[in-house]
Write a protein that holds these residues in place. Structure first.
Motif, PDB file in Angstrom:
ATOM      1  N   LYS A 119      60.080  67.800  60.620  1.00 16.96           N
ATOM      2  CA  LYS A 119      61.062  68.468  59.770  1.00 16.96           C
ATOM      3  C   LYS A 119      60.644  68.402  58.310  1.00 16.96           C
ATOM      4  O   LYS A 119      60.762  69.384  57.565  1.00 16.96           O
ATOM      5  CB  LYS A 119      62.442  67.832  59.961  1.00 16.96           C
ATOM      6  CG  LYS A 119      63.552  68.513  59.178  1.00 16.96           C
ATOM      7  CD  LYS A 119      64.891  67.851  59.466  1.00 16.96           C
ATOM      8  CE  LYS A 119      66.013  68.516  58.678  1.00 16.96           C
ATOM      9  NZ  LYS A 119      67.318  67.852  58.919  1.00 16.96           N
TER      10      LYS A 119
ATOM     11  N   ARG B 163      57.876  70.928  57.618  1.00 17.46           N
ATOM     12  CA  ARG B 163      58.368  72.307  57.489  1.00 17.46           C
ATOM     13  C   ARG B 163      59.008  72.523  56.125  1.00 17.46           C
ATOM     14  O   ARG B 163      58.827  73.575  55.498  1.00 17.46           O
ATOM     15  CB  ARG B 163      59.371  72.614  58.602  1.00 17.46           C
ATOM     16  CG  ARG B 163      58.745  72.687  59.990  1.00 17.46           C
ATOM     17  CD  ARG B 163      59.707  73.273  60.995  1.00 17.46           C
ATOM     18  NE  ARG B 163      60.885  72.449  61.198  1.00 17.46           N
ATOM     19  CZ  ARG B 163      60.972  71.459  62.092  1.00 17.46           C
ATOM     20  NH1 ARG B 163      59.924  71.164  62.843  1.00 17.46           N
ATOM     21  NH2 ARG B 163      62.101  70.778  62.232  1.00 17.46           N
TER      22      ARG B 163
ATOM     23  N   THR C 131      56.463  72.933  53.250  1.00 16.21           N
ATOM     24  CA  THR C 131      55.813  74.248  53.126  1.00 16.21           C
ATOM     25  C   THR C 131      56.659  75.214  52.305  1.00 16.21           C
ATOM     26  O   THR C 131      56.143  76.212  51.814  1.00 16.21           O
ATOM     27  CB  THR C 131      55.548  74.868  54.509  1.00 16.21           C
ATOM     28  OG1 THR C 131      56.798  75.118  55.178  1.00 16.21           O
ATOM     29  CG2 THR C 131      54.687  73.942  55.357  1.00 16.21           C
TER      30      THR C 131
END
Length: 291
Positions: A49, A52, A55
């Motif tokens: 998590k 992600r 990013t």
């Protein structure tokens, strides 16, 4: 209007370790610091998590595994992380059913306080500037601190009271650490902050019907997580912030509003009790401090 995220000084060249950086307040703390040029180590249990999220945030970010409910994970993280300027003890769980951590601690106390106590002690020599520990208005929810029964072995478990105990411990720990740093002549500082009330993932892990009601209710009285993160970021970045002040929102009984000095209970200011908590925490975690 008070201090806002627009007032964050340039943080280029500075490194921050942020626990629980993969959501809630941690996401906004990480984004704001990275946006001012800081390097942020996202110390999270859920690294997928966190990856992600990383990013989607512009800046110099590093994702690292840290499970505050497992002291072996805390030690492994402390061994591999490099020097930093600021440690932000932000991660936490709230109002969870009774469970024990890997090391046998009541989960809310184990994760919220003991995990951070151990982490801070193991990292203190690597921290150049300051430690910021996120407490809560919920420290008011416990009438006492049961030093002889911190893990609820001999009393009825009430999840809200247990959460209050863990956040009271956060507040008392931050203050005791500041006293010890000052007594040792250290230039490092320890800050206690609270975010007020905000609709975050903390309000969705009670495993009861409250999960569906709490977040809408907090939206009515609280403020957005971006604003709730301001007190933490203020204490982490303002050069002249007073470590003796409990920083947090100042309106609607501390639930929202501009950052300023916040009141706390008399219990949270009990110096003798804080010293007893420190001794108990060292014994439970096996971590002693260099101050």
């Amino acid at each position: 209007m008070g201090w806002t995220l627009d007032d964050i000084p340039d943080q280029t060249g500075r490194t921050f370790v942020v626990t629980g950086a993969n959501g809630g307040l941690g996401e906004y703390i990480t984004s704001a610091l990275a946006g001012r040029g800081a390097t942020v180590v996202m110390a999270c249990r859920d690294t997928s998590k966190a990856g992600r999220l990383a990013t989607r945030i512009d800046g110099d970010l590093e994702v690292a595994h840290l499970d505050l409910g497992d002291l072996s994970s805390v030690r492994a993280f402390a061994d591999q992380v490099g020097p930093c300027d600021v440690l932000i003890n932000n991660a936490g769980v709230m109002n969870t059913p009774f469970r024990l951590t890997v090391d046998g601690f009541e989960t809310q106390f184990g994760v919220n306080h003991l995990g951070h106590f151990a982490l801070t002690g193991l990292l203190l020599d690597k921290v150049a500037d300051r430690v910021v520990t996120v407490a809560s208005l919920a420290h008011r929810q416990t009438p006492t601190l049961h030093i002889d029964d911190l893990n609820y072995e001999n009393r009825r478990y009430v999840r809200a009271v247990a959460y209050g105990q863990s956040k009271l411990a956060n507040l008392m720990f931050a203050r005791e650490l500041q006293r010890r740093l000052q007594a040792a002549g250290s230039k490092k500082r320890s800050y206690a902050v609270h975010p007020g009330v905000s609709s975050t993932e903390l309000f969705s892990h009670t495993e009861t019907f409250i999960d569906k009601l709490a977040r809408p209710a907090t939206r009515l009285v609280g403020h957005h997580p971006r604003k709730a993160a301001q007190s933490t970021i203020f204490a982490a970045t303002e050069a002249d912030a007073d470590p003796r002040v409990y920083w947090g929102p100042t309106r609607l009984m501390g639930m929202r509003g501009p950052v300023g000095e916040s009141p706390s209970t008399g219990l949270s200011k009990d110096v003798e009790l804080a010293a007893q908590l420190w001794t108990a925490s060292e014994k439970l975690t096996g971590v002693t401090y260099p101050v």
